[in-house]
Scaffold this motif. Sequence first.
Motif, PDB file in Angstrom:
ATOM      1  N   LEU A  62     -12.552 -36.394  38.795  1.00  0.00           N
ATOM      2  CA  LEU A  62     -11.114 -36.614  38.876  1.00  0.00           C
ATOM      3  C   LEU A  62     -10.643 -37.625  37.841  1.00  0.00           C
ATOM      4  CD1 LEU A  62     -10.653 -36.665  42.758  1.00  0.00           C
ATOM      5  CD2 LEU A  62      -9.813 -34.908  41.164  1.00  0.00           C
ATOM      6  N   ALA A  63     -11.438 -38.685  37.653  1.00  0.00           N
ATOM      7  CA  ALA A  63     -11.060 -39.709  36.669  1.00  0.00           C
ATOM      8  C   ALA A  63     -11.053 -39.111  35.265  1.00  0.00           C
ATOM      9  CB  ALA A  63     -12.021 -40.890  36.749  1.00  0.00           C
ATOM     10  N   GLU A  64     -12.058 -38.324  34.948  1.00  0.00           N
ATOM     11  CA  GLU A  64     -12.100 -37.708  33.611  1.00  0.00           C
ATOM     12  C   GLU A  64     -10.912 -36.782  33.406  1.00  0.00           C
ATOM     13  OE1 GLU A  64     -15.836 -36.018  32.419  1.00  0.00           O
ATOM     14  OE2 GLU A  64     -16.972 -37.803  33.038  1.00  0.00           O
ATOM     15  N   LEU A  65     -10.580 -36.013  34.446  1.00  0.00           N
ATOM     16  CA  LEU A  65      -9.433 -35.115  34.330  1.00  0.00           C
ATOM     17  C   LEU A  65      -8.146 -35.911  34.113  1.00  0.00           C
ATOM     18  CD1 LEU A  65      -8.181 -32.253  34.538  1.00  0.00           C
ATOM     19  CD2 LEU A  65      -7.947 -32.648  37.006  1.00  0.00           C
ATOM     20  N   ALA A  66      -7.937 -36.931  34.951  1.00  0.00           N
ATOM     21  CA  ALA A  66      -6.712 -37.732  34.840  1.00  0.00           C
ATOM     22  C   ALA A  66      -6.608 -38.353  33.450  1.00  0.00           C
ATOM     23  CB  ALA A  66      -6.692 -38.822  35.911  1.00  0.00           C
ATOM     24  N   GLU A  67      -7.711 -38.936  32.993  1.00  0.00           N
ATOM     25  CA  GLU A  67      -7.645 -39.658  31.723  1.00  0.00           C
ATOM     26  C   GLU A  67      -7.484 -38.702  30.544  1.00  0.00           C
ATOM     27  OE1 GLU A  67     -10.892 -42.541  31.920  1.00  0.00           O
ATOM     28  OE2 GLU A  67     -10.155 -43.139  33.899  1.00  0.00           O
ATOM     29  N   SER A  68      -8.060 -37.511  30.648  1.00  0.00           N
ATOM     30  CA  SER A  68      -7.867 -36.542  29.566  1.00  0.00           C
ATOM     31  C   SER A  68      -6.420 -36.085  29.485  1.00  0.00           C
ATOM     32  CB  SER A  68      -8.797 -35.335  29.763  1.00  0.00           C
ATOM     33  OG  SER A  68      -8.320 -34.534  30.835  1.00  0.00           O
ATOM     34  N   ARG A 124      -2.959 -39.340  32.615  1.00  0.00           N
ATOM     35  CA  ARG A 124      -2.379 -39.714  33.900  1.00  0.00           C
ATOM     36  C   ARG A 124      -3.245 -40.772  34.572  1.00  0.00           C
ATOM     37  NH1 ARG A 124       1.936 -38.440  32.188  1.00  0.00           N
ATOM     38  NH2 ARG A 124       2.554 -39.586  34.024  1.00  0.00           N
ATOM     39  N   VAL A 125      -2.697 -41.426  35.598  1.00  0.00           N
ATOM     40  CA  VAL A 125      -3.483 -42.407  36.337  1.00  0.00           C
ATOM     41  C   VAL A 125      -3.665 -41.976  37.786  1.00  0.00           C
ATOM     42  CG1 VAL A 125      -2.752 -44.321  34.868  1.00  0.00           C
ATOM     43  CG2 VAL A 125      -1.500 -43.858  36.970  1.00  0.00           C
ATOM     44  N   ILE A 126      -4.805 -42.355  38.346  1.00  0.00           N
ATOM     45  CA  ILE A 126      -5.063 -42.224  39.781  1.00  0.00           C
ATOM     46  C   ILE A 126      -5.309 -43.637  40.306  1.00  0.00           C
ATOM     47  CG2 ILE A 126      -6.559 -41.265  41.578  1.00  0.00           C
ATOM     48  CD1 ILE A 126      -7.434 -39.102  39.635  1.00  0.00           C
ATOM     49  N   GLN A 178     -12.345 -48.844  33.349  1.00  0.00           N
ATOM     50  CA  GLN A 178     -12.683 -48.561  31.953  1.00  0.00           C
ATOM     51  C   GLN A 178     -12.788 -47.051  31.814  1.00  0.00           C
ATOM     52  OE1 GLN A 178     -17.076 -49.275  31.024  1.00  0.00           O
ATOM     53  NE2 GLN A 178     -16.706 -50.839  32.566  1.00  0.00           N
ATOM     54  N   PRO A 179     -12.672 -46.526  30.604  1.00  0.00           N
ATOM     55  CA  PRO A 179     -12.603 -45.069  30.478  1.00  0.00           C
ATOM     56  C   PRO A 179     -13.762 -44.364  31.171  1.00  0.00           C
ATOM     57  CG  PRO A 179     -12.050 -46.114  28.392  1.00  0.00           C
ATOM     58  CD  PRO A 179     -12.507 -47.215  29.313  1.00  0.00           C
ATOM     59  N   ALA A 180     -13.439 -43.320  31.934  1.00  0.00           N
ATOM     60  CA  ALA A 180     -14.438 -42.650  32.772  1.00  0.00           C
ATOM     61  C   ALA A 180     -15.563 -42.047  31.937  1.00  0.00           C
ATOM     62  CB  ALA A 180     -13.757 -41.571  33.618  1.00  0.00           C
ATOM     63  N   THR A 181     -15.235 -41.578  30.744  1.00  0.00           N
ATOM     64  CA  THR A 181     -16.294 -40.970  29.922  1.00  0.00           C
ATOM     65  C   THR A 181     -17.331 -42.010  29.499  1.00  0.00           C
ATOM     66  OG1 THR A 181     -14.851 -41.296  28.014  1.00  0.00           O
ATOM     67  CG2 THR A 181     -14.864 -39.102  28.999  1.00  0.00           C
ATOM     68  N   GLY A 182     -16.953 -43.290  29.545  1.00  0.00           N
ATOM     69  CA  GLY A 182     -17.899 -44.336  29.163  1.00  0.00           C
ATOM     70  C   GLY A 182     -18.724 -44.877  30.315  1.00  0.00           C
TER      71      GLY A 182
END
Lengths: 429, 429
Positions: B117-123, B126-128, B330-334
């Motif tokens: 969900l975090a990766e989707l939002a950040e791509s 958007r914020v969750i 921090q960014p989810a991909t990281g």
Amino acid sequence: MSSPLRLGIAGLGTVGIGVIKIVQKHAGLLAKRTGREITITAVSARDRMKNRDADISAYRWEDDPMAVAMADDVDLYVELVGGDNGIASDSIKAALRAGKDVVTANKALLAMHGQELAELAESLGRVIRFEAAVAGGIPVIKTMTESLAGNSTTRVMGVMNGTCNYILTRMESAGLPYEAVFEEARQLGYLEADPNLDVGGIDAGHKLAILSSIAFGTRVNFDAVEIEGIERVSIDDINRASDMGYRIKLLGIAQMTPRGLEQRMSPCLVPADSPLGQLAGGTNMIVVEGDSVGQIVLRGAGAGEGPTASAVMSDIVDIARGIRLPVFGQPATGLKPAQPARTAVPASYYMRLELQDKPGALAKVASVLGEAGISIDRMRQYGHSSDSSVPVLVVTHKTTPEAIDFAIEALPRTGVLVSDPVELRIEEV
Amino acid sequence: MSSPLRLGIAGLGTVGIGVIKIVQKHAGLLAKRTGREITITAVSARDRMKNRDADISAYRWEDDPMAVAMADDVDLYVELVGGDNGIASDSIKAALRAGKDVVTANKALLAMHGQELAELAESLGRVIRFEAAVAGGIPVIKTMTESLAGNSTTRVMGVMNGTCNYILTRMESAGLPYEAVFEEARQLGYLEADPNLDVGGIDAGHKLAILSSIAFGTRVNFDAVEIEGIERVSIDDINRASDMGYRIKLLGIAQMTPRGLEQRMSPCLVPADSPLGQLAGGTNMIVVEGDSVGQIVLRGAGAGEGPTASAVMSDIVDIARGIRLPVFGQPATGLKPAQPARTAVPASYYMRLELQDKPGALAKVASVLGEAGISIDRMRQYGHSSDSSVPVLVVTHKTTPEAIDFAIEALPRTGVLVSDPVELRIEEV
């Protein structure tokens, strides 16, 4: 990644050096968390040659904080000089006018001139952040401004001066009188240059005034805080309060009442086994009560390099992340002056009276308390002292401060007291 | 003033209604604090006809949460449906894809699918936000993500399930067995529809997994949490722990070690007079330790309409104010997958053994403990039970979980135990 956030730091005492250490040690972590580099461009302090616990050779040295505040290569001015006027205030205003945001730990300045500074910052579209100004590492400013933003705050209170709490805790644990522990604290470097700021309750009063403003949406009004320091707290009172299940704390309480805003910082008794009663040494505790959230309690180190620098860094990180809020949580021009009100909420009181050792003395005391409308919960008479006076402790049922004032004024007129009566409020928090 | 922030709320249980009440009651306060109006456009819940404790007639009713999530006149989707999959997940994804920000209280969903969900939002930019997902009204997510952003977190722990704490507190105060208090809690509506989520430690484990991710910058990994519920905590153990100065709490601890990330949620003994030991009823407490700040303790109501709605509102206010952060700070991909590690930090342990009442039984037990390398701090033998067994309590000096496992496996082979040995870890927090 965005452009770096370039800091200029004025004041390289404990906190300033702590901030520099974090910026150096956690550069990678901070970049991950903020999406940009946090760098230091320029620093300033009184003594360039002083041995410091961090390598500052990579930063431009300025003798004058104003030069840091206005430097073109500084985005964020970190004011850690201190003082409620002079260079701290001048440099913050200069930084704002030069288009910089400001982070400060300066509680005195905010308590005395917070409204003016907030209005200036907001008129210029800049932010001033000050998490480190209250309760060291405890995130109370952010909690009240942001986490509890859906609440109408009903009361805020706590222990906000670590030095006073250290002195009171140490008096009890070592059985030492106030003067001896005060001297210890001075030698340990725990006291401000002007110790009255600590033991006189001024520093804690500054903090309470700031919290009141955020809690109730009112203009910060330090002059309206009823302040009493810990100087008159005796080892006798500490021991006798302890016998009765209490500890003495320098406790601040602010609450909005129909009559106005009560703000009080004074030594109080709290139950020894309560979270506030158990607070030892330099630890601080803040209790916030909101209409939805109920009671939130925050505890942590109230001072020291690491905790205070951690709070300064939280403000720096917020600004690096683009978080921009009004200084006191809502536009400063909309903050209303509050009607100051003296404490009127009834409470139980502790009284210590030294009576002449003669028949009828206790009856005269009881009679005065009765006239004042004060009813007694517990009374304890100790053995005779060497000077043939008799210490008597009283814990009252809930009564008003006015009734206590009446009794304190009337008691000496009985002619049976050998010294001034002592009274301390009991807060059942 | 900016344009209004328009909410769409799915799920009108306790929390949803609480949020609606705050939006209605504090419209003016919220506008002052955010600089814009916060309004509600559309709502959805399972049963339209249910009697609710708030007037929702002004909001558009949708039978399908998806319609709320994707509505053109909704800026922020508030997901309070719950569940770790299905409509909660689908509607959040739909809202993000439709360009909405999301606020949720859904710990199960975040613990199981937070990374995705975090990766989707950040791509999607958007914020969750999910302050209400952990510890009700306590601002732990904001404190860890923002206030402690200058720290490397070393440990996070706490009591995170109010229902379990209620059950354990009530067992002690009323002297009732687990089954009786469990039934009371069910009748009071304190238990989830699937009570194993509470008493099995699952719900608290979800919360711990979320906190770990923020604390250590790792991917949320609920499956790696060592979980043990409170079902096997007996009134005997509560009473005997109390005799020895301890209370039993369902305690979560996460810490990064050289071997990997330890995450454990289990019943532990804590000193009765410690802040965690004193925590009664539905109150939660979170303890966070950072390299600069030291130890920060946060206490408050862990559940209930007001506290949980207060946390949801803090997220809504943040979004209204334009605060936009990566989901886990921090960014989810990281975020890196963490190597899971079993608890290895030595601790003292409490053991309760029911021995046959015959000579030499105690010697055999002592011999097994000696073989396991466990040294005994205190041992207490109680009077004979009716069934002629003898209860023996042991508090060990610090030892490893491996040594305890060895002893627990070896003890039954002595042939002197009349029931399985009980062991509980003692955390000196």
